[in-house]
Design a protein around this motif. Structure first.
Motif, PDB file in Angstrom:
ATOM      1  N   ILE A   1      56.135  50.303  49.012  1.00 32.51           N
ATOM      2  CA  ILE A   1      56.920  50.956  48.189  1.00 32.51           C
ATOM      3  C   ILE A   1      57.130  50.162  46.863  1.00 32.51           C
ATOM      4  O   ILE A   1      57.315  50.698  46.013  1.00 32.51           O
ATOM      5  CB  ILE A   1      58.409  50.979  48.859  1.00 32.51           C
ATOM      6  CG1 ILE A   1      58.369  52.166  50.014  1.00 32.51           C
ATOM      7  CG2 ILE A   1      59.392  51.245  47.894  1.00 32.51           C
ATOM      8  CD1 ILE A   1      59.507  52.179  50.814  1.00 32.51           C
ATOM      9  N   GLU A   2      57.291  48.842  47.057  1.00 28.13           N
ATOM     10  CA  GLU A   2      57.773  47.924  45.933  1.00 28.13           C
ATOM     11  C   GLU A   2      56.454  48.023  44.950  1.00 28.13           C
ATOM     12  O   GLU A   2      56.438  48.210  43.777  1.00 28.13           O
ATOM     13  CB  GLU A   2      57.918  46.405  46.055  1.00 28.13           C
ATOM     14  CG  GLU A   2      58.240  45.557  45.040  1.00 28.13           C
ATOM     15  CD  GLU A   2      58.709  44.073  45.355  1.00 28.13           C
ATOM     16  OE1 GLU A   2      59.027  43.246  44.632  1.00 28.13           O
ATOM     17  OE2 GLU A   2      59.243  44.075  46.660  1.00 28.13           O
TER      18      GLU A   2
ATOM     19  N   THR B   1      52.778  56.498  57.501  1.00 25.56           N
ATOM     20  CA  THR B   1      54.271  55.989  57.168  1.00 25.56           C
ATOM     21  C   THR B   1      53.948  55.127  56.071  1.00 25.56           C
ATOM     22  O   THR B   1      52.854  54.731  55.758  1.00 25.56           O
ATOM     23  CB  THR B   1      54.765  54.772  58.491  1.00 25.56           C
ATOM     24  OG1 THR B   1      53.688  53.965  58.819  1.00 25.56           O
ATOM     25  CG2 THR B   1      54.941  55.897  59.770  1.00 25.56           C
ATOM     26  N   VAL B   2      55.052  54.374  55.556  1.00 26.46           N
ATOM     27  CA  VAL B   2      55.106  53.569  54.645  1.00 26.46           C
ATOM     28  C   VAL B   2      55.818  52.027  54.828  1.00 26.46           C
ATOM     29  O   VAL B   2      56.442  52.077  55.713  1.00 26.46           O
ATOM     30  CB  VAL B   2      55.665  53.980  53.083  1.00 26.46           C
ATOM     31  CG1 VAL B   2      54.960  55.181  52.668  1.00 26.46           C
ATOM     32  CG2 VAL B   2      57.206  54.342  53.447  1.00 26.46           C
TER      33      VAL B   2
ATOM     34  N   ALA C   1      66.402  59.115  46.086  1.00 28.79           N
ATOM     35  CA  ALA C   1      65.300  60.365  45.651  1.00 28.79           C
ATOM     36  C   ALA C   1      64.014  59.840  45.156  1.00 28.79           C
ATOM     37  O   ALA C   1      62.984  60.222  45.720  1.00 28.79           O
ATOM     38  CB  ALA C   1      66.014  61.474  44.968  1.00 28.79           C
ATOM     39  N   LEU C   2      64.200  58.855  44.225  1.00 27.70           N
ATOM     40  CA  LEU C   2      63.253  58.283  43.556  1.00 27.70           C
ATOM     41  C   LEU C   2      62.233  57.491  44.499  1.00 27.70           C
ATOM     42  O   LEU C   2      60.904  57.546  44.728  1.00 27.70           O
ATOM     43  CB  LEU C   2      63.353  57.348  42.241  1.00 27.70           C
ATOM     44  CG  LEU C   2      62.266  56.553  41.648  1.00 27.70           C
ATOM     45  CD1 LEU C   2      61.129  57.842  40.886  1.00 27.70           C
ATOM     46  CD2 LEU C   2      62.675  55.870  40.625  1.00 27.70           C
ATOM     47  N   VAL C   3      62.717  56.762  45.279  1.00 27.51           N
ATOM     48  CA  VAL C   3      61.958  55.942  46.374  1.00 27.51           C
ATOM     49  C   VAL C   3      61.546  56.940  47.336  1.00 27.51           C
ATOM     50  O   VAL C   3      60.152  56.775  47.897  1.00 27.51           O
ATOM     51  CB  VAL C   3      63.000  54.915  47.139  1.00 27.51           C
ATOM     52  CG1 VAL C   3      62.444  54.239  48.354  1.00 27.51           C
ATOM     53  CG2 VAL C   3      63.515  53.873  46.274  1.00 27.51           C
TER      54      VAL C   3
ATOM     55  N   THR D   1      53.586  49.836  39.985  1.00 28.54           N
ATOM     56  CA  THR D   1      52.595  50.290  39.393  1.00 28.54           C
ATOM     57  C   THR D   1      52.746  51.549  38.527  1.00 28.54           C
ATOM     58  O   THR D   1      52.309  51.832  37.400  1.00 28.54           O
ATOM     59  CB  THR D   1      51.434  50.691  40.345  1.00 28.54           C
ATOM     60  OG1 THR D   1      51.023  49.803  41.227  1.00 28.54           O
ATOM     61  CG2 THR D   1      50.150  51.507  39.794  1.00 28.54           C
ATOM     62  N   LEU D   2      53.729  52.152  38.991  1.00 29.47           N
ATOM     63  CA  LEU D   2      54.214  53.552  38.568  1.00 29.47           C
ATOM     64  C   LEU D   2      55.353  53.567  37.168  1.00 29.47           C
ATOM     65  O   LEU D   2      55.665  54.403  36.443  1.00 29.47           O
ATOM     66  CB  LEU D   2      54.790  54.534  39.326  1.00 29.47           C
ATOM     67  CG  LEU D   2      53.828  55.025  40.464  1.00 29.47           C
ATOM     68  CD1 LEU D   2      54.647  55.627  41.385  1.00 29.47           C
ATOM     69  CD2 LEU D   2      52.746  56.152  39.809  1.00 29.47           C
TER      70      LEU D   2
END
Length: 339
Positions: free
Chosen positions: A325-326, A319-320, A301-303, A331-332
């Motif tokens: 994603i990494e 899209t990603v 869910a976090l991803v 960064t977050l």
């Protein structure tokens, strides 16, 4: 604060290319006419768009397939197209998105057109949208043909996504038959629902409505955490999923694990919202792929939340990728880089 170990993330990335996700739903061809406006038409008080660029991309359940391809997952696709140029374009684009010819199972209608949505964009702003579609449910004979081939294709898949845009492909009887087949084969079933079918998706892994859809299904407004939690429980009592996810726009998303009666509220991570088109497709795609590759419900869910935050900063049904994603997780502050 939840963090995902870098080693787990890379292990999951490696597994993505080894799985297949079966996507069943309403295929749409998205067309963009992109240009500029320099004058008003003398025929009517409307802008004249000077088209300088055109592009076609996958919409509806096709955007789920596009998202799978972008993160390195092979897809199996079930849907309906028309016997027309738009259908030819849609089929060609699907084949270019990690879908093998034998895994592209399209019902080609002789009477219905391929669903085509044309957006006219001028100076980064949508001027108008033109839709061409006829919404007709599948016949019993068509459903029977689809189910016969699905019995084998479900065996080959790691998970199944029902991407419901209420355009006629996912009929009530087909929804129930597909879920029964998946449960018999112990396959993960995830659902991006339509309100008209909301409580038909029984005994699935997860449903991912937004707060407007969930509220409409229950006949109430959902805004606060407590209202969302109450809605998750109420819906879960009726469809008995493993989990419920409600996406909440600027408030992020909320996840409920039914068996442990546990809630997770994940804040939004979008820095700038440029276009929310297809964000729900990105959520269900990344969640499904990462759960099927070994992540927990909360980790996947976090991803998916981070992935949605990336795509809303892009134009159209975007899209990603794995590197994006990494980078976003790092960064977050969600990536644990300790060995």
């Amino acid at each position: 604060m939840l963090k995902i170990k870098k080693s787990l993330l890379h292990q999951t990335f490696a597994k993505l290319s080894q799985i297949k996700v079966l996507v069943i739903g309403d295929l749409i061809l998205d067309e963009y006419l992109i240009g500029s406006v320099e004058r008003i038409s003398p025929e009517a008080p409307v802008p004249v768009v000077w088209v300088r660029n055109e592009k076609q991309t996958l919409g509806g359940s096709g955007n789920v397939v596009q998202n799978l391809s972008s993160i390195g997952v092979n897809g199996i696709v079930y849907g309906r197209i028309g016997n027309d140029k738009a259908g030819e374009s849609l089929e060609r684009i699907l084949l270019s998105n990690s879908v093998a010819k034998e895994d592209l199972v399209l019902l080609k209608s002789k009477t219905l057109p391929t669903i085509l949505k044309t957006r006219i964009i001028a100076s980064h702003q949508q001027v108008c949208r033109v839709d061409r579609e006829e919404i007709v449910p599948l016949t019993e004979a068509e459903e029977a043909t689809i189910l016969e081939t699905l019995k084998q294709k479900i065996k080959e898949s790691s998970a199944v996504i029902l991407s419901d845009y209420d355009k006629g492909y996912l009929t009530p009887s087909l929804i129930q038959s597909v879920i029964s087949l998946c449960n018999a084969e112990e396959k993960i079933v995830t659902v991006d629902p339509q309100v008209s079918h909301f409580f038909l998706y029984k005994n699935i892994h997860i449903m991912t409505p937004n707060h407007h859809e969930a509220g409409k299904a229950l006949g109430k407004k959902l805004a606060s955490d407590s209202e969302i939690e109450s809605a998750c429980r109420e819906i879960s009592e009726r469809i008995t999923p493993d989990a419920m996810m409600i996406t909440r726009g600027e408030k992020g998303m909320s996840i409920y694990e039914r068996k442990t009666n546990t809630f997770y509220h994940i804040p939004t991570v979008a820095k700038e919202v440029f276009d929310v088109t297809g964000a729900g497709d990105t959520v269900i795609t990344t969640y499904t792929a990462f759960v099927a590759s070994g992540m927990s419900i909360k980790e996947a869910a976090l991803v998916s939340n981070v992935s949605a935050g990336i795509v809303v900063g892009k134009l159209g049904a975007a899209t990603v990728t794995q590197p994006e994603i990494e980078d976003a997780l790092r960064t977050l502050g969600y990536l644990d880089e300790a060995v």
